[in-house]
Write an enzyme that holds these catalytic residues in place. Structure first.
Site, PDB file in Angstrom:
ATOM      1  N   TRP A   1      24.656  89.655   7.086  1.00 21.78           N
ATOM      2  CA  TRP A   1      25.828  89.926   6.241  1.00 21.78           C
ATOM      3  C   TRP A   1      26.816  90.830   6.970  1.00 21.78           C
ATOM      4  O   TRP A   1      27.757  91.306   6.406  1.00 21.78           O
ATOM      5  CB  TRP A   1      25.371  90.580   4.928  1.00 21.78           C
ATOM      6  CG  TRP A   1      24.365  89.714   4.240  1.00 21.78           C
ATOM      7  CD1 TRP A   1      24.598  88.672   3.411  1.00 21.78           C
ATOM      8  CD2 TRP A   1      22.942  89.779   4.410  1.00 21.78           C
ATOM      9  NE1 TRP A   1      23.415  88.084   3.031  1.00 21.78           N
ATOM     10  CE2 TRP A   1      22.378  88.730   3.639  1.00 21.78           C
ATOM     11  CE3 TRP A   1      22.090  90.599   5.128  1.00 21.78           C
ATOM     12  CZ2 TRP A   1      21.000  88.494   3.560  1.00 21.78           C
ATOM     13  CZ3 TRP A   1      20.709  90.354   5.069  1.00 21.78           C
ATOM     14  CH2 TRP A   1      20.185  89.325   4.285  1.00 21.78           C
TER      15      TRP A   1
ATOM     16  N   HIS B   1      20.266  71.086  18.359  1.00 24.16           N
ATOM     17  CA  HIS B   1      19.513  70.090  17.585  1.00 24.16           C
ATOM     18  C   HIS B   1      19.597  68.706  18.210  1.00 24.16           C
ATOM     19  O   HIS B   1      18.648  67.928  18.164  1.00 24.16           O
ATOM     20  CB  HIS B   1      19.986  70.052  16.127  1.00 24.16           C
ATOM     21  CG  HIS B   1      19.291  71.052  15.272  1.00 24.16           C
ATOM     22  ND1 HIS B   1      18.794  70.790  14.016  1.00 24.16           N
ATOM     23  CD2 HIS B   1      18.980  72.345  15.518  1.00 24.16           C
ATOM     24  CE1 HIS B   1      18.200  71.856  13.532  1.00 24.16           C
ATOM     25  NE2 HIS B   1      18.302  72.828  14.423  1.00 24.16           N
TER      26      HIS B   1
ATOM     27  N   HIS C   1      20.466  83.260  18.733  1.00 22.90           N
ATOM     28  CA  HIS C   1      20.490  83.670  17.328  1.00 22.90           C
ATOM     29  C   HIS C   1      21.243  84.967  17.099  1.00 22.90           C
ATOM     30  O   HIS C   1      21.163  85.548  16.016  1.00 22.90           O
ATOM     31  CB  HIS C   1      19.063  83.747  16.765  1.00 22.90           C
ATOM     32  CG  HIS C   1      18.567  82.423  16.288  1.00 22.90           C
ATOM     33  ND1 HIS C   1      17.275  82.215  15.857  1.00 22.90           N
ATOM     34  CD2 HIS C   1      19.192  81.228  16.177  1.00 22.90           C
ATOM     35  CE1 HIS C   1      17.146  80.955  15.492  1.00 22.90           C
ATOM     36  NE2 HIS C   1      18.286  80.331  15.679  1.00 22.90           N
TER      37      HIS C   1
ATOM     38  N   ARG D   1      24.655  75.270  17.511  1.00 22.15           N
ATOM     39  CA  ARG D   1      23.428  74.782  16.874  1.00 22.15           C
ATOM     40  C   ARG D   1      23.319  73.264  16.980  1.00 22.15           C
ATOM     41  O   ARG D   1      22.233  72.732  17.231  1.00 22.15           O
ATOM     42  CB  ARG D   1      23.365  75.230  15.410  1.00 22.15           C
ATOM     43  CG  ARG D   1      22.040  74.892  14.777  1.00 22.15           C
ATOM     44  CD  ARG D   1      21.869  75.436  13.381  1.00 22.15           C
ATOM     45  NE  ARG D   1      20.487  75.241  12.963  1.00 22.15           N
ATOM     46  CZ  ARG D   1      20.141  74.685  11.795  1.00 22.15           C
ATOM     47  NH1 ARG D   1      21.089  74.333  10.930  1.00 22.15           N
ATOM     48  NH2 ARG D   1      18.873  74.521  11.497  1.00 22.15           N
TER      49      ARG D   1
HETATM   50  C1  HEM Z   1      12.054  78.443  17.054  1.00 21.84           C
HETATM   51  C2  HEM Z   1      13.214  77.764  17.236  1.00 21.84           C
HETATM   52  C3  HEM Z   1      14.323  77.833  16.218  1.00 21.84           C
HETATM   53  C4  HEM Z   1      14.253  77.896  14.847  1.00 21.84           C
HETATM   54  C5  HEM Z   1      13.010  77.855  13.952  1.00 21.84           C
HETATM   55  C6  HEM Z   1      15.626  77.978  14.370  1.00 21.84           C
HETATM   56  C7  HEM Z   1      15.984  78.066  13.028  1.00 21.84           C
HETATM   57  C8  HEM Z   1      17.266  78.263  12.554  1.00 21.84           C
HETATM   58  C9  HEM Z   1      17.611  78.391  11.155  1.00 21.84           C
HETATM   59  C10 HEM Z   1      16.643  78.302   9.983  1.00 21.84           C
HETATM   60  C11 HEM Z   1      18.963  78.592  11.102  1.00 21.84           C
HETATM   61  C12 HEM Z   1      19.821  78.767   9.840  1.00 21.84           C
HETATM   62  C13 HEM Z   1      20.477  77.439   9.484  1.00 21.84           C
HETATM   63  C14 HEM Z   1      21.321  77.602   8.216  1.00 21.84           C
HETATM   64  O1  HEM Z   1      20.748  78.079   7.208  1.00 21.84           O
HETATM   65  O2  HEM Z   1      22.541  77.281   8.245  1.00 21.84           O
HETATM   66  C15 HEM Z   1      19.456  78.600  12.455  1.00 21.84           C
HETATM   67  C16 HEM Z   1      20.796  78.800  12.808  1.00 21.84           C
HETATM   68  C17 HEM Z   1      21.258  78.794  14.109  1.00 21.84           C
HETATM   69  N1  HEM Z   1      20.536  78.439  15.233  1.00 21.84           N
HETATM   70 FE1  HEM Z   1      18.526  78.280  15.338  1.00 21.84          FE
HETATM   71  N2  HEM Z   1      16.505  77.970  15.433  1.00 21.84           N
HETATM   72  C18 HEM Z   1      15.754  77.876  16.573  1.00 21.84           C
HETATM   73  C19 HEM Z   1      16.246  77.798  17.880  1.00 21.84           C
HETATM   74  C20 HEM Z   1      17.583  77.800  18.218  1.00 21.84           C
HETATM   75  C21 HEM Z   1      18.100  77.559  19.563  1.00 21.84           C
HETATM   76  C22 HEM Z   1      17.228  77.235  20.779  1.00 21.84           C
HETATM   77  C23 HEM Z   1      19.473  77.664  19.492  1.00 21.84           C
HETATM   78  C24 HEM Z   1      20.522  77.512  20.560  1.00 21.84           C
HETATM   79  C25 HEM Z   1      20.281  77.551  21.869  1.00 21.84           C
HETATM   80  C26 HEM Z   1      19.792  77.972  18.100  1.00 21.84           C
HETATM   81  C27 HEM Z   1      21.086  78.204  17.635  1.00 21.84           C
HETATM   82  C28 HEM Z   1      21.389  78.510  16.310  1.00 21.84           C
HETATM   83  C29 HEM Z   1      22.712  78.960  15.857  1.00 21.84           C
HETATM   84  C30 HEM Z   1      23.933  79.199  16.762  1.00 21.84           C
HETATM   85  C31 HEM Z   1      22.627  79.129  14.474  1.00 21.84           C
HETATM   86  C32 HEM Z   1      23.750  79.584  13.520  1.00 21.84           C
HETATM   87  C33 HEM Z   1      24.386  78.355  12.912  1.00 21.84           C
HETATM   88  C34 HEM Z   1      25.449  78.696  11.853  1.00 21.84           C
HETATM   89  O3  HEM Z   1      25.930  79.863  11.829  1.00 21.84           O
HETATM   90  O4  HEM Z   1      25.813  77.784  11.066  1.00 21.84           O
HETATM   91  N3  HEM Z   1      18.642  78.038  17.357  1.00 21.84           N
HETATM   92  N4  HEM Z   1      18.399  78.398  13.330  1.00 21.84           N
HETATM   93  C1  LIG Z   2      22.430  89.142  14.071  1.00 23.38           C
HETATM   94  C2  LIG Z   2      21.175  88.337  14.029  1.00 23.38           C
HETATM   95  O1  LIG Z   2      20.246  88.504  14.807  1.00 23.38           O
HETATM   96  C3  LIG Z   2      21.091  87.337  12.911  1.00 23.38           C
HETATM   97  N1  LIG Z   2      20.081  86.291  13.062  1.00 23.38           N
HETATM   98  C4  LIG Z   2      18.771  86.497  13.287  1.00 23.38           C
HETATM   99  N2  LIG Z   2      18.133  85.319  13.312  1.00 23.38           N
HETATM  100  C5  LIG Z   2      19.044  84.333  13.113  1.00 23.38           C
HETATM  101  C6  LIG Z   2      18.904  82.949  13.071  1.00 23.38           C
HETATM  102  C7  LIG Z   2      20.047  82.179  12.865  1.00 23.38           C
HETATM  103  C8  LIG Z   2      21.291  82.791  12.696  1.00 23.38           C
HETATM  104  C9  LIG Z   2      21.439  84.177  12.746  1.00 23.38           C
HETATM  105  C10 LIG Z   2      20.297  84.938  12.956  1.00 23.38           C
END
Ligand code: HEM
Ligand SMILES: CC(=O)Cn1cnc2ccccc21
Length: 290
Positions: free
Chosen positions: A188, A49, A172, A45
């Site tokens: 979960w 970012h 995700h 993530r």
């Molecule tokens: C529409 C675009 C996106 C939105 C709105 C979005 C939003 C979010 C949100 C709200 C979370 C939860 C953060 C938290 O509560 O800790 C999250 C987690 C995450 N996002 Fe995204 N995201 C987007 C695109 C992406 C992209 C492009 C990647 C990587 C290529 C990505 C990778 C991740 C990962 C790996 C997590 C899990 C982080 C953790 O477990 O601490 N996301 N994202």
């Molecule tokens: C298993 C799964 O798809 C959970 N999931 C679905 N949307 C997500 C965004 C951020 C981190 C985990 C997320």
């Protein structure tokens, strides 16, 4: 804005493999983080970012300047939780002070992706730290509440098409949402630190219910404790996105190669690399065991 890649002087694949190994070993030794999810997902993530401020209209933002190291950028409320990733990487930067922050944040994501079973991802060094005056204003990160046209318009700023957007969001499958970070909750289940195409199978096969969560945000929940953000669910609401969701749900190899390509494109967006800079492909820890 021009971002010319300048690889750190005299450093070779072996030098960067050493950094990969330091990060991967630290991931292994701190695997209890976030109730056993480990640091992999939050490192991926952070790499996203640190690249997500890119704007094709003036070639500003993106991973080049390593500006996520500045509080002005890292304090964006939409980046809450990523302080865990930058704190994880601080000792790595101290051990290798010659590595730029842009290279550190992107290499951290590539290392995590490969150690979580993701595709082999070529990486090029040469990002150069820029000053606080280059930190883009807040407002360039996506909001989770968006619908399909919001998502399409958002990624138009990167010049990414529908296929690239769907592949990229397959990330995700990794990690979790945390109420205290983003106001979203779940999943979960337990295997949220193995990279696969399951995100797409989940979208297509599960019965999703739109519900208000404990932070009064609307999210999609399914039996078995998995969830989707509104921006995730948009991928099955829009027929043009849905086509690629089906492709990736059916074909893990296609997902892995398309994710690799768009992830590299994201991490390198806006940077001019000299063709003489050979992309580096790192061995996983497992591949290096004698
Ligand atoms: C529409 C675009 C996106 C939105 C709105 C979005 C939003 C979010 C949100 C709200 C979370 C939860 C953060 C938290 O509560 O800790 C999250 C987690 C995450 N996002 Fe995204 N995201 C987007 C695109 C992406 C992209 C492009 C990647 C990587 C290529 C990505 C990778 C991740 C990962 C790996 C997590 C899990 C982080 C953790 O477990 O601490 N996301 N994202
Ligand atoms: C298993 C799964 O798809 C959970 N999931 C679905 N949307 C997500 C965004 C951020 C981190 C985990 C997320």
């Amino acid at each position: 804005t021009l971002h010319i890649a300048r690889p750190e002087k005299g450093k070779t694949l072996a030098d960067f493999q050493n950094i990969y190994n330091s990060i991967a070993e630290k991931m292994k030794s701190e695997s209890a983080y976030d109730d056993g999810t480990g640091y992999g997902p939050v490192l991926v993530r952070l790499s996203w970012h640190s690249s997500a401020t890119y704007d094709k209209n003036d070639n500003s933002g993106g991973s080049y300047g390593g500006t996520f190291r500045f509080k002005k950028e890292a304090s964006d409320v939409l980046s809450k939780g990523l302080e865990n990733a930058t704190k994880f990487l601080d000792p790595i930067h101290s051990e290798y002070p010659w590595l730029s922050h842009g290279d550190l944040y992107t290499l951290g994501g590539v290392t995590a992706l490969q150690e979580l079973g993701g595709p082999k991802t070529p990486w090029r060094p040469g990002r150069v730290d820029t000053g606080p005056e280059t930190v883009p204003a807040h407002g360039r990160l996506p909001i989770p509440e968006g619908n399909a046209s919001y998502v399409r318009n958002y990624y138009d700023r990167f010049g990414f098409n529908d296929q690239e957007v769907v592949a990229l969001l397959g990330a995700h499958i990794l990690g979790k949402t945390h109420l205290k970070n983003s106001g979203y909750d779940g999943p979960w289940d337990d295997d949220t630190n193995i990279f696969s195409n399951e995100f797409f199978g989940n979208l297509l096969e599960r019965k999703w219910t739109l519900e208000k969560n404990a932070a009064s945000n609307m999210q999609y929940n399914a039996k078995g404790g998995i969830m989707m953000l509104p921006t995730d669910y948009a991928l099955v609401q829009d027929p043009k996105y849905l086509k690629y969701v089906k492709k990736y749900a059916d074909d893990q190899d296609a997902f892995f190669s398309d994710f690799r390509d768009i992830y590299v494109k994201l991490l390198e967006r806006g940077i001019s690399f000299d063709d003489s800079i050979e992309p580096l492909v790192f061995k996983t820890l497992k591949e290096q065991l004698k």
